[in-house]
Design a protein around this motif. Sequence first.
Motif, PDB file in Angstrom:
ATOM      1  N   LEU A 304      23.833 -21.918  31.634  1.00  0.00           N
ATOM      2  CA  LEU A 304      23.480 -20.269  31.133  1.00  0.00           C
ATOM      3  C   LEU A 304      22.675 -20.310  30.178  1.00  0.00           C
ATOM      4  CD1 LEU A 304      27.273 -19.161  30.756  1.00  0.00           C
ATOM      5  CD2 LEU A 304      25.847 -18.234  33.018  1.00  0.00           C
ATOM      6  N   THR A 305      22.796 -21.150  29.203  1.00  0.00           N
ATOM      7  CA  THR A 305      21.658 -21.148  27.790  1.00  0.00           C
ATOM      8  C   THR A 305      20.191 -21.250  28.834  1.00  0.00           C
ATOM      9  OG1 THR A 305      22.950 -22.490  26.526  1.00  0.00           O
ATOM     10  CG2 THR A 305      20.509 -22.282  26.368  1.00  0.00           C
ATOM     11  N   LEU A 309      16.983 -17.868  28.755  1.00  0.00           N
ATOM     12  CA  LEU A 309      15.622 -18.129  28.416  1.00  0.00           C
ATOM     13  C   LEU A 309      15.079 -17.908  29.752  1.00  0.00           C
ATOM     14  CD1 LEU A 309      16.127 -21.940  26.930  1.00  0.00           C
ATOM     15  CD2 LEU A 309      16.132 -19.533  26.138  1.00  0.00           C
ATOM     16  N   VAL A 310      14.824 -18.165  30.879  1.00  0.00           N
ATOM     17  CA  VAL A 310      14.189 -17.780  32.331  1.00  0.00           C
ATOM     18  C   VAL A 310      14.956 -16.234  32.126  1.00  0.00           C
ATOM     19  CG1 VAL A 310      14.263 -17.652  34.993  1.00  0.00           C
ATOM     20  CG2 VAL A 310      15.283 -19.854  33.439  1.00  0.00           C
ATOM     21  N   LEU A 326      20.075 -20.330  38.661  1.00  0.00           N
ATOM     22  CA  LEU A 326      20.948 -21.143  37.245  1.00  0.00           C
ATOM     23  C   LEU A 326      22.229 -20.376  37.476  1.00  0.00           C
ATOM     24  CD1 LEU A 326      17.847 -22.004  35.895  1.00  0.00           C
ATOM     25  CD2 LEU A 326      18.752 -23.081  36.617  1.00  0.00           C
ATOM     26  N   PHE A 327      21.852 -18.830  37.287  1.00  0.00           N
ATOM     27  CA  PHE A 327      23.563 -17.955  36.970  1.00  0.00           C
ATOM     28  C   PHE A 327      24.720 -17.799  37.557  1.00  0.00           C
ATOM     29  CE2 PHE A 327      24.877 -13.387  36.280  1.00  0.00           C
ATOM     30  CZ  PHE A 327      25.498 -13.701  35.170  1.00  0.00           C
ATOM     31  N   TRP A 387      18.322 -10.912  25.896  1.00  0.00           N
ATOM     32  CA  TRP A 387      18.520 -12.290  26.901  1.00  0.00           C
ATOM     33  C   TRP A 387      18.312 -13.661  25.478  1.00  0.00           C
ATOM     34  CZ3 TRP A 387      19.702  -9.860  29.785  1.00  0.00           C
ATOM     35  CH2 TRP A 387      19.192  -8.855  31.011  1.00  0.00           C
ATOM     36  N   ILE A 388      17.640 -13.895  25.321  1.00  0.00           N
ATOM     37  CA  ILE A 388      17.310 -14.949  23.832  1.00  0.00           C
ATOM     38  C   ILE A 388      18.859 -14.891  22.859  1.00  0.00           C
ATOM     39  CG2 ILE A 388      16.726 -15.441  21.068  1.00  0.00           C
ATOM     40  CD1 ILE A 388      13.717 -14.049  22.542  1.00  0.00           C
ATOM     41  N   ALA A 389      19.507 -13.558  22.945  1.00  0.00           N
ATOM     42  CA  ALA A 389      20.524 -13.676  21.595  1.00  0.00           C
ATOM     43  C   ALA A 389      22.135 -13.906  22.921  1.00  0.00           C
ATOM     44  CB  ALA A 389      20.901 -11.893  21.505  1.00  0.00           C
TER      45      ALA A 389
END
Length: 412
Positions: A304-305, A309-310, A326-327, A387-389
């Motif tokens: 998930l991280t 980022l993507v 990925l999700f 998205w970063i948070a």
Amino acid sequence: MKNNKVFYGWWLVLFSALSLAVMGPASVAVANLFQNPVTHEFGITNSQFAISNSLVLGMGIFLSPFISKKLAFGNFRLVYVVGVLIYGLAYIGFSFAPNMYVFYALALLVGVGNVSTTIIPVSMLVNNWFVKKRGLALSLSFTGLGVGGVIFSQAVTFLIANLGWRYTYLIYGLIILLVGIPIGWFVFRAIPEDMGMTAYGAEEPVSLKEGEKEVAATTPPASGIVVTKPYFILLLIGGVMVGLANNGGLGQFPPVLADLHGPIRAATLISLYSAVGIVGKITLGNITDRFGTVFSTIYAAVLLTVTYLVMTLAENYSLAIVMAVLFGLGNAVGTVAPPLITAAIYAPEDFSKAYGYLQSALLLGMTAGSLFAAGVADLTGSYNYSWIALAIASAFIGVSWVGAYRSAQKDK
């Protein structure tokens, strides 16, 4: 289990998957496909529409402990079927909503139906019917969410384009009633003893993972639920992070991807991560069965991280496809992992209560996730800070739940 008949618990897994395929996407995976047409007709912002999703999920914050208790100690089938009725009729009510205020009131009822018919009852059924293969059974049940996401993301997109959002809500509500009521009343049985059976693997000795002691399989770390224990607090913090990371994407990926790549490609990407989610849930369940709770938690948190980022680069359609894969693999942590981490920490007699609290925490995070992402977009015109948070929140899933598990072992 010693004859040629299929163990009834596996039939419950099959029909749980079918029920989740219908019930689950209605409140999460496809809910925001209605966002653009509804906001245009009512003249509201994206964040104002997101309030309805927050109300749906917010009901679970307050009701999850109550519903889990009613399902565990009351009439399981009756509670489930009443939940289906509320869910389906409220969803039909959306089609007649004259304004957003009525829409919000109906969202509260949808929230009642959602918490009564989706994750909690299915998790409790699997926990009651399986000792061995619990991770596999749970993950197979939750594949229904992915299958339903694939089917209904395409169906809802088509129906909205051809019939409008009001008729789409009406049709979906009828489907909820027609599928959920027969399954809940004629198929579901709360415990094996209701059919003169025992749980799958209950008569077999439990094999512990190398380097990992399954607390709930031996002696509970504490008698009852002690809310001041570090592992209980960390369990809930992890639940909030899971909800935040999961629904930040599930709630806002559809409109963002539609803006970036158009509604057709957006529906394709939603279908992709929903389809990959089928594999993701089975994979996470199998990893938990084979390698234990700690490894599977870290695995999902890392996925998930990287997903978020993507997502900051998702203007590139190829990278949007990578993000969707990925999700799909990582967001299984929001469905498969919570009951498994609860069962790994708490004894069976405490499972329903502990899981009810965890589900409240998870839904608190889910409620905040979509609203947070939409609010930042309205204020700044960009989702990248969101998205970063959410990537940071994803990393904290691993920190919190691994910490909870280790703390429970030390407290034993």
